[in-house]
Design an enzyme around this catalytic site. Structure first.
Site, short mmCIF file in Angstrom:
data_model
loop_
_atom_site.label_atom_id
_atom_site.label_comp_id
_atom_site.label_asym_id
_atom_site.label_seq_id
_atom_site.Cartn_x
_atom_site.Cartn_y
_atom_site.Cartn_z
N GLN A 1 1.92 -5.96 -3.34
CA GLN A 1 2.38 -6.09 -1.94
C GLN A 1 3.67 -5.27 -1.76
O GLN A 1 3.85 -4.28 -2.43
CB GLN A 1 2.57 -7.56 -1.54
CG GLN A 1 1.28 -8.36 -1.44
CD GLN A 1 0.67 -8.76 -2.77
OE1 GLN A 1 1.31 -9.40 -3.57
NE2 GLN A 1 -0.58 -8.40 -3.01
N LYS B 1 1.83 2.23 -5.13
CA LYS B 1 2.40 1.71 -6.39
C LYS B 1 1.49 2.01 -7.58
O LYS B 1 1.95 2.41 -8.64
CB LYS B 1 2.61 0.18 -6.28
CG LYS B 1 3.57 -0.22 -5.17
CD LYS B 1 3.63 -1.72 -4.98
CE LYS B 1 2.37 -2.33 -4.40
NZ LYS B 1 2.06 -1.97 -3.02
N GLY C 1 -4.60 -4.11 -3.94
CA GLY C 1 -5.60 -3.08 -4.19
C GLY C 1 -4.83 -1.82 -4.54
O GLY C 1 -4.20 -1.22 -3.66
N HIS C 2 -4.77 -1.48 -5.82
CA HIS C 2 -3.96 -0.34 -6.26
C HIS C 2 -4.90 0.79 -6.65
O HIS C 2 -5.72 0.66 -7.55
CB HIS C 2 -3.06 -0.76 -7.44
CG HIS C 2 -2.05 -1.81 -7.05
ND1 HIS C 2 -1.20 -2.40 -7.94
CD2 HIS C 2 -1.75 -2.35 -5.84
CE1 HIS C 2 -0.42 -3.26 -7.30
NE2 HIS C 2 -0.75 -3.26 -6.03
N ASP D 1 0.82 -1.23 0.00
CA ASP D 1 0.00 0.00 0.00
C ASP D 1 0.85 1.27 0.00
O ASP D 1 0.44 2.31 0.54
CB ASP D 1 -0.97 0.02 1.20
CG ASP D 1 -1.91 -1.17 1.19
OD1 ASP D 1 -2.26 -1.61 0.08
OD2 ASP D 1 -2.27 -1.65 2.27
P1 GDP Z 1 -0.79 0.45 -3.59
O1 GDP Z 1 -1.42 -0.82 -3.17
O2 GDP Z 1 0.68 0.48 -3.35
O3 GDP Z 1 -1.12 0.86 -5.01
O4 GDP Z 1 -1.39 1.59 -2.64
P2 GDP Z 1 -2.94 1.73 -2.18
O5 GDP Z 1 -3.73 2.24 -3.33
O6 GDP Z 1 -3.42 0.50 -1.52
O7 GDP Z 1 -2.79 2.79 -1.03
C1 GDP Z 1 -2.27 4.06 -1.24
C2 GDP Z 1 -3.34 5.09 -0.85
O8 GDP Z 1 -2.75 6.36 -0.72
C3 GDP Z 1 -4.43 5.24 -1.88
O9 GDP Z 1 -5.63 5.57 -1.23
C4 GDP Z 1 -3.95 6.43 -2.72
O10 GDP Z 1 -5.01 7.13 -3.36
C5 GDP Z 1 -3.32 7.26 -1.67
N1 GDP Z 1 -2.17 8.07 -2.11
C6 GDP Z 1 -1.20 7.79 -3.02
N2 GDP Z 1 -0.28 8.75 -3.04
C7 GDP Z 1 -0.65 9.69 -2.13
C8 GDP Z 1 -0.08 10.92 -1.67
O11 GDP Z 1 0.99 11.35 -2.09
N3 GDP Z 1 -0.77 11.58 -0.69
C9 GDP Z 1 -1.93 11.12 -0.18
N4 GDP Z 1 -2.52 11.84 0.77
N5 GDP Z 1 -2.50 9.97 -0.59
C10 GDP Z 1 -1.85 9.25 -1.54
P1 IMO Z 2 -0.95 -4.06 -2.32
O1 IMO Z 2 -0.50 -4.59 -3.66
C1 IMO Z 2 -0.92 -4.56 2.02
C2 IMO Z 2 -1.00 -8.68 3.53
C3 IMO Z 2 -2.26 -9.14 4.25
C4 IMO Z 2 -1.67 -10.16 5.20
C5 IMO Z 2 -0.56 -10.81 4.36
C6 IMO Z 2 -0.96 -12.11 3.68
O2 IMO Z 2 -2.24 -3.34 -2.37
O3 IMO Z 2 0.15 -3.29 -1.67
P2 IMO Z 2 -2.52 -12.70 1.61
O4 IMO Z 2 -3.96 -12.42 1.34
O5 IMO Z 2 -1.58 -12.17 0.58
O6 IMO Z 2 -2.26 -14.14 1.89
O7 IMO Z 2 -2.19 -11.94 3.00
O8 IMO Z 2 -0.21 -9.85 3.38
N1 IMO Z 2 -1.24 -8.14 2.17
C7 IMO Z 2 -1.17 -6.83 1.87
N2 IMO Z 2 -0.96 -5.75 2.65
N3 IMO Z 2 -1.05 -4.41 0.69
C8 IMO Z 2 -1.23 -5.49 -0.11
O9 IMO Z 2 -1.24 -5.39 -1.46
C9 IMO Z 2 -1.34 -6.77 0.48
N4 IMO Z 2 -1.54 -8.00 -0.01
C10 IMO Z 2 -1.46 -8.84 1.04
O10 IMO Z 2 -2.88 -8.08 4.93
O11 IMO Z 2 -1.05 -9.50 6.28
MG MG Z 3 -2.90 -1.49 -1.85
#
Ligand code: GDP
Ligand code: IMO
Ligand code: MG
Length: 422
Positions: free
Chosen positions: A221, A16, A40-41, A13
């Site tokens: 991840q 990416k 979840g991107h 998270d």
């Molecule tokens: P990913 O899984 O690595 O793609 O990241 P996620 O989407 O799960 O989580 C990143 C969260 O931070 C999302 O809700 C984005 O919309 C938000 N986000 C990304 N970059 C920024 C930033 O620079 N500032 C803020 N406030 N939110 C951001």
């Molecule tokens: P993105 O791509 C954050 C964590 C789960 C759990 C562990 C194992 O959005 O960054 P799994 O379902 O893969 O067997 O769970 O890994 N986990 C993540 N945490 N971002 C993710 O993906 C994750 N995908 C799995 O919360 O601790």
């Molecule tokens: Mg994510």
């Protein structure tokens, strides 16, 4: 042509999806190499917000080729829901997505097994996303899994065999379940999957490279969730590190060019497992509130803490990171002071190396820096950065020995500042 890899350096998270979307115009191909719908991107642009799980984040920037590689595990039901959702909002997909025949299928019974294993673990549960990731990769390495290519030939028999074995396992665990609706949905999604280009993507990606096309590999991840190097057993079941891109796409290691390491300006984790810099106080709660730190897939609260340079140095080493990208800098905008963990004390002894066991007896050693107390969200260039922010960036670059080339100051595609490198 070389392949660039973009991946998370913390516990996932990091942001990416946003950066892949920002960088996609520079590439011909975006390719996912591991993980599945546990990812979840999130992407935001033009007032819209999208969350992609199995579909590469390059889908929103013109007619790029988006590959779902052999290292990915694919749930046809979730893929169908995701793809149809995007198509409904006007994004054409069929000509843009290519799926590896060697990607493994997540069966409905894999999801049930994930829940059953977690329930059996009680307090020691991993806190998985419940998407069947672990059981699917376990079947892959046990050589008992089903692959996307299997849906094209005698699928019913193959499926019946695997399903029977899974049902036996679920019964052994005394796990109550009803498969009827899940299975009907899944089988219909299998038909939907056949409408996509199912190919030997290792050939495709190498042909594209030989044709001088550029490829961006999108990690899911984060490094600290890698099955070999993460905080085992509280990890995911794939290799999230740079080497995973070679295995998960069929790309030779000498093809790898830039490695973009994505990190937050602080740190978060979701699910169970060690997190040395976790904050249980007001500061942690403030980071969660200001950063909207709730899971994109599960909605679960993310645990929050200060940036951990011990873990980051380890991640940088494992991945060969050539450029750092710092996300969510704006979340720290209101802090008087900011802390960064530069070392751990492990059972009384200070170390800068990430230890084998981070679960017990690990205390972070912090350095405190001045906050910038300035709203950065509307800034357009690095010339506007406050002095204290520049100090924070220089401090991190010195500690991590890798340049920070992009700074993100908000969730929108437009809130991204590329730094000049001299
Ligand atoms: P990913 O899984 O690595 O793609 O990241 P996620 O989407 O799960 O989580 C990143 C969260 O931070 C999302 O809700 C984005 O919309 C938000 N986000 C990304 N970059 C920024 C930033 O620079 N500032 C803020 N406030 N939110 C951001
Ligand atoms: P993105 O791509 C954050 C964590 C789960 C759990 C562990 C194992 O959005 O960054 P799994 O379902 O893969 O067997 O769970 O890994 N986990 C993540 N945490 N971002 C993710 O993906 C994750 N995908 C799995 O919360 O601790
Ligand atoms: Mg994510």
């Amino acid at each position: 042509m070389k392949v660039d890899v973009l991946l998370g350096l913390q516990w996932g998270d990091e942001g990416k999806g946003k950066v892949v979307d920002v960088l996609t115009p520079n590439y011909d191909v975006v390719a996912r190499f591991q993980g599945g719908p546990n990812a979840g991107h999130t992407l935001e642009f033009e007032g819209e917000k999208y969350v992609v799980r199995s579909i590469p984040s390059g889908i929103f920037q013109g007619d790029k080729i988006n590959i779902i590689g052999n290292g990915v595990v694919l749930d046809p039901s979730l893929f169908k829901a995701e793809a149809m959702g995007l198509e409904k909002s006007g994004h054409e997909l069929k000509n843009k997505i290519v799926i590896s025949k060697k990607a493994h299928l997540i069966l409905p019974t894999h999801r049930l097994l994930d829940a059953a294993y977690e329930a059996a673990k009680g307090d020691a549960k991993v806190g998985t996303t419940g998407k069947g990731i672990g059981p699917t990769y376990a079947d892959k390495t046990s050589r008992t899994g089903l692959r996307v290519g299997d849906i094209l030939d005698h699928f019913e028999e193959k499926y019946a065999q695997v399903k029977a074995r899974h049902i036996q396992l679920l019964n052994d665990l005394h796990f109550k379940f009803d498969l009827t609706a899940l299975e009907a949905e899944w089988l219909s999604a299998i038909e939907y999957l056949k409408e996509f280009q199912l190919v030997d993507s290792e050939h495709l990606v190498n042909e594209l490279l030989n044709d001088n096309k550029s490829v961006l590999c999108e990690g899911a991840q984060g490094t600290m969730l890698d099955v070999d190097f993460g905080s085992y057993p509280f990890v995911t079941s794939s290799n999230t590190i740079c080497a995973g891109a070679c295995v998960g796409l069929g790309i030779a290691p000498n093809r790898i060019g830039e490695v973009f390491g994505i990190m937050k300006a602080y740190c978060t984790r979701v699910g169970s497992g060690p997190f040395p810099t976790e904050l249980f106080d007001e500061v942690g709660a403030t980071l969660r509130d200001l950063g909207h730190e709730y899971g994109a897939v599960t909605g679960r609260e993310r645990r929050c803490g200060w940036i951990d340079l011990v873990a980051l140095r380890y991640s940088i080493m494992l991945n060969g990171v050539t450029q750092l990208i710092m996300m969510k800098s704006d979340v720290l905008d209101t802090f008087e002071t900011i802390k960064a963990c530069v070392a751990y004390t492990v059972n009384g002894v200070e170390t800068e190396k990430f230890p084998f066991n981070v679960e017990h007896g690990v205390d972070p050693v912090y350095v405190e820096l001045d906050g910038w107390k300035t709203d950065m969200t509307k800034m357009q260039s690095e010339d506007e950065f406050p002095e204290e922010f520049n100090n924070y960036v220089s401090f991190l670059e010195k500690e991590l020995q890798v340049p920070i080339t992009i700074i993100s100051v908000g969730p929108d595609r437009a809130q991204t500042i590329v730094r000049c490198q001299d």
